[in-house]
Design a protein around this motif. Structure first.
Motif, PDB file in Angstrom:
ATOM      1  N   ALA A 134       0.538  -1.667  -0.055  1.00 40.94           N
ATOM      2  CA  ALA A 134       0.121  -0.126   0.125  1.00 40.94           C
ATOM      3  C   ALA A 134       0.832   1.409   0.175  1.00 40.94           C
ATOM      4  O   ALA A 134       0.184   2.482   0.011  1.00 40.94           O
ATOM      5  N   GLN A 135       2.109   0.930   0.234  1.00 35.20           N
ATOM      6  CA  GLN A 135       2.142   2.513   0.312  1.00 35.20           C
ATOM      7  C   GLN A 135       4.000   2.023  -0.437  1.00 35.20           C
ATOM      8  O   GLN A 135       4.766   0.956  -0.117  1.00 35.20           O
ATOM      9  N   SER A 136       4.258   3.051  -1.608  1.00 35.61           N
ATOM     10  CA  SER A 136       4.689   2.968  -2.866  1.00 35.61           C
ATOM     11  C   SER A 136       5.352   4.134  -3.046  1.00 35.61           C
ATOM     12  O   SER A 136       4.940   5.369  -3.029  1.00 35.61           O
ATOM     13  N   THR A 137       6.531   3.917  -3.862  1.00 37.62           N
ATOM     14  CA  THR A 137       6.611   5.109  -4.368  1.00 37.62           C
ATOM     15  C   THR A 137       5.637   5.293  -6.256  1.00 37.62           C
ATOM     16  O   THR A 137       5.716   4.044  -6.771  1.00 37.62           O
ATOM     17  N   THR A 138       5.505   6.900  -5.999  1.00 33.70           N
ATOM     18  CA  THR A 138       5.049   6.968  -7.271  1.00 33.70           C
ATOM     19  C   THR A 138       5.502   6.816  -8.469  1.00 33.70           C
ATOM     20  O   THR A 138       6.654   7.479  -8.919  1.00 33.70           O
ATOM     21  N   THR A 139       5.130   5.713  -9.270  1.00 26.22           N
ATOM     22  CA  THR A 139       6.150   6.411 -10.666  1.00 26.22           C
ATOM     23  C   THR A 139       5.330   6.660 -11.964  1.00 26.22           C
ATOM     24  O   THR A 139       3.900   6.266 -12.367  1.00 26.22           O
ATOM     25  N   ALA A 140       5.637   6.683 -13.681  1.00 26.26           N
ATOM     26  CA  ALA A 140       4.999   6.576 -14.120  1.00 26.26           C
ATOM     27  C   ALA A 140       3.639   5.303 -14.342  1.00 26.26           C
ATOM     28  O   ALA A 140       2.525   5.264 -15.393  1.00 26.26           O
ATOM     29  N   ALA A 141       4.421   3.927 -14.587  1.00 27.16           N
ATOM     30  CA  ALA A 141       3.723   2.518 -14.330  1.00 27.16           C
ATOM     31  C   ALA A 141       2.648   2.470 -13.427  1.00 27.16           C
ATOM     32  O   ALA A 141       1.521   2.447 -13.810  1.00 27.16           O
ATOM     33  N   HIS A 142       3.099   3.238 -12.257  1.00 28.02           N
ATOM     34  CA  HIS A 142       1.743   3.456 -11.109  1.00 28.02           C
ATOM     35  C   HIS A 142       1.487   4.973 -10.909  1.00 28.02           C
ATOM     36  O   HIS A 142       1.841   5.564 -10.644  1.00 28.02           O
ATOM     37  N   PRO A 143       0.163   5.106 -11.182  1.00 33.68           N
ATOM     38  CA  PRO A 143      -0.478   6.511 -11.160  1.00 33.68           C
ATOM     39  C   PRO A 143      -0.929   6.528  -9.692  1.00 33.68           C
ATOM     40  O   PRO A 143      -0.365   6.445  -9.202  1.00 33.68           O
ATOM     41  N   GLY A 144      -0.526   8.037  -9.587  1.00 38.02           N
ATOM     42  CA  GLY A 144      -0.488   8.311  -8.488  1.00 38.02           C
ATOM     43  C   GLY A 144      -1.726   7.780  -7.323  1.00 38.02           C
ATOM     44  O   GLY A 144      -3.153   7.768  -8.444  1.00 38.02           O
ATOM     45  N   PRO A 145      -1.808   8.314  -5.511  1.00 33.94           N
ATOM     46  CA  PRO A 145      -3.030   8.214  -5.319  1.00 33.94           C
ATOM     47  C   PRO A 145      -4.825   8.978  -5.950  1.00 33.94           C
ATOM     48  O   PRO A 145      -4.406   9.656  -6.440  1.00 33.94           O
ATOM     49  N   ALA A 146      -5.679   8.010  -5.342  1.00 36.92           N
ATOM     50  CA  ALA A 146      -6.862   8.456  -6.096  1.00 36.92           C
ATOM     51  C   ALA A 146      -7.573   8.494  -4.373  1.00 36.92           C
ATOM     52  O   ALA A 146      -7.735   7.351  -3.776  1.00 36.92           O
ATOM     53  N   LEU A 147      -8.523   9.313  -4.705  1.00 33.72           N
ATOM     54  CA  LEU A 147      -9.373   9.335  -3.828  1.00 33.72           C
ATOM     55  C   LEU A 147     -11.282   8.817  -4.247  1.00 33.72           C
ATOM     56  O   LEU A 147     -11.629   9.701  -4.747  1.00 33.72           O
ATOM     57  N   ASN A 148     -12.144   7.612  -3.369  1.00 34.75           N
ATOM     58  CA  ASN A 148     -13.428   7.793  -4.245  1.00 34.75           C
ATOM     59  C   ASN A 148     -14.131   8.436  -3.154  1.00 34.75           C
ATOM     60  O   ASN A 148     -14.048   8.656  -1.732  1.00 34.75           O
ATOM     61  N   GLY A 149     -15.385   8.353  -3.530  1.00 35.72           N
ATOM     62  CA  GLY A 149     -16.656   9.252  -2.999  1.00 35.72           C
ATOM     63  C   GLY A 149     -17.517   8.509  -1.174  1.00 35.72           C
ATOM     64  O   GLY A 149     -16.497   8.994  -0.480  1.00 35.72           O
TER      65      GLY A 149
ATOM     66  N   LEU B 222     -13.571   9.542   0.454  1.00 40.28           N
ATOM     67  CA  LEU B 222     -13.876  11.482   0.921  1.00 40.28           C
ATOM     68  C   LEU B 222     -14.700  11.188   2.251  1.00 40.28           C
ATOM     69  O   LEU B 222     -14.237  12.005   3.490  1.00 40.28           O
ATOM     70  N   ARG B 223     -16.006  10.040   2.408  1.00 43.75           N
ATOM     71  CA  ARG B 223     -16.989  10.194   3.335  1.00 43.75           C
ATOM     72  C   ARG B 223     -15.861   9.650   4.590  1.00 43.75           C
ATOM     73  O   ARG B 223     -15.869  10.851   5.912  1.00 43.75           O
ATOM     74  N   LEU B 224     -15.054   8.457   4.154  1.00 45.49           N
ATOM     75  CA  LEU B 224     -14.447   8.782   5.707  1.00 45.49           C
ATOM     76  C   LEU B 224     -13.394   8.983   6.224  1.00 45.49           C
ATOM     77  O   LEU B 224     -13.542   9.725   7.671  1.00 45.49           O
ATOM     78  N   TRP B 225     -12.852  10.141   5.718  1.00 43.14           N
ATOM     79  CA  TRP B 225     -12.026  11.229   6.657  1.00 43.14           C
ATOM     80  C   TRP B 225     -12.821  11.802   6.691  1.00 43.14           C
ATOM     81  O   TRP B 225     -12.469  12.991   7.553  1.00 43.14           O
ATOM     82  N   GLN B 226     -13.824  12.370   6.378  1.00 44.66           N
ATOM     83  CA  GLN B 226     -14.761  13.717   6.325  1.00 44.66           C
ATOM     84  C   GLN B 226     -15.875  13.108   7.980  1.00 44.66           C
ATOM     85  O   GLN B 226     -15.490  13.933   8.803  1.00 44.66           O
ATOM     86  N   ASP B 227     -15.791  12.616   7.508  1.00 47.62           N
ATOM     87  CA  ASP B 227     -16.538  11.482   9.101  1.00 47.62           C
ATOM     88  C   ASP B 227     -14.884  11.821  10.262  1.00 47.62           C
ATOM     89  O   ASP B 227     -15.247  12.305  11.288  1.00 47.62           O
TER      90      ASP B 227
END
Ligand code: SAM
Length: 285
Positions: A2-17, A20-25
């Motif tokens: 789950a923790q790695s370096t972002t490269t061209a082959a591995h796009p950056g992290p994303a956050l779905n809806g 996002l609600r988990l963080w909001q809560d």
């Protein structure tokens, strides 16, 4: 992994809806701060940016990591990015003028120092403005200043700036004349708070949800603006009741205009001051 370096082959992290609600809560549970719809994109950007910086690619793993022993530090870093810390000196002029008058009226007959509290002080501009109000109030009453300002915030980053007390964007020559006594030039287009004022103000990290008993019945003025607006109505009421308990009998709570409506805090009287929302604690419960 789950923790790695972002490269061209591995796009950056994303956050779905859902994520996002988990963080909001979590943000609301830990700080009381609600994220409204128009802030969602900004919050998402900050979380994703922080994940990329720290090498997380999976938002669920990152979220769970915040609950581990090492997660507390990471939460502090993230929190500093999520909170709105906008502030400025003398942000609401009528409220500051009220504080000056109030201090002037209390100053003539004092047995012990006056205590003011800037609750949710961000980077300190509000706290130093209150210190100026107090100094000016004592000067109006022709008394020597006998006061302290306690200033608290949950953001350690903001508190570090507050303690440094150097602010960009102004020259003392641009400040109203009386302010020249409290600020001095600190390099190009920066002002620093004068030592005499700095010594009156103490900054502490405090989460307002953790009601600190240290302040009970201690304060003459509590100033809390642009903080309650982020909280749900029931939390605002709870916090105002806590502030009341922290005031000395006869002490005043100054909040931002309209920050509570349709509710009269028990054991407090709303004072009739145009443009200012201020409540005085009754002398008798
Ligand atoms: C928009 S700023 C307002 C600053 C200042 N009071 C003013 O009116 O200019 C809101 C501040 O409240 C702080 N804050 C938010 N939730 C908090 C909490 N639960 N405990 C303490 N401070 C909190 C934030 O870190 C931020 O610095």
């Amino acid at each position: 992994m789950a923790q790695s370096t972002t490269t061209a082959a591995h796009p950056g992290p994303a956050l779905n809806g859902r994520q996002l609600r988990l963080w909001q809560d979590l943000l609301e549970k830990r700080t009381g701060v609600q994220v409204v719809r128009r802030q969602e994109n900004g919050i998402r950007t900050q979380i994703v940016r922080r994940m990329a910086e720290a090498g997380w690619t999976d938002a669920d793993y990152y979220f769970r990591s915040l609950d581990t022993a090492s997660g507390a530090r990471e939460w502090g870093v993230l929190l500093d990015r999520l909170l709105v810390k906008e502030t400025r000196f003398f942000r609401h002029q009528p409220s500051h003028e009220f504080v000056r008058q109030r201090i002037a009226s209390l100053a003539s007959d004092l047995e012990s120092p006056l205590w003011l509290w800037s609750a949710g002080c961000a980077s300190g501009e509000e706290a130093y403005s209150l210190a100026v109000d107090a100094a000016e109030g004592f000067a109006r009453a022709r008394r020597e200043g006998n006061y302290y300002v306690v200033a608290t915030d949950i953001s350690k980053d903001a508190l570090a700036k507050a303690r440094r007390a150097v602010y960009p964007g102004a020259e003392p020559s641009n400040l109203p004349a009386f302010l020249g006594r409290y600020f001095y030039s600190h390099g190009p287009n920066q002002v620093a708070v004068d030592e005499s004022l700095k010594q009156r103000v103490a900054f502490y990290a405090q989460n307002l949800l953790d009601k600190d008993n240290r302040y009970l019945n201690q304060m003459d003025v509590i100033y809390c603006q642009n903080v309650l607006i982020y909280f749900k109505a029931w939390r605002r009421r709870e916090l105002i009741n806590y502030f009341r308990d922290c005031l000395k009998p006869g002490g005043c709570l100054v909040i931002g205009p309209g920050e509570i409506a349709d509710w009269q805090p028990p054991q407090m009287v709303r004072l009739d001051v145009p443009g200012v929302q201020v409540y005085q604690k009754r002398s008798q419960p």
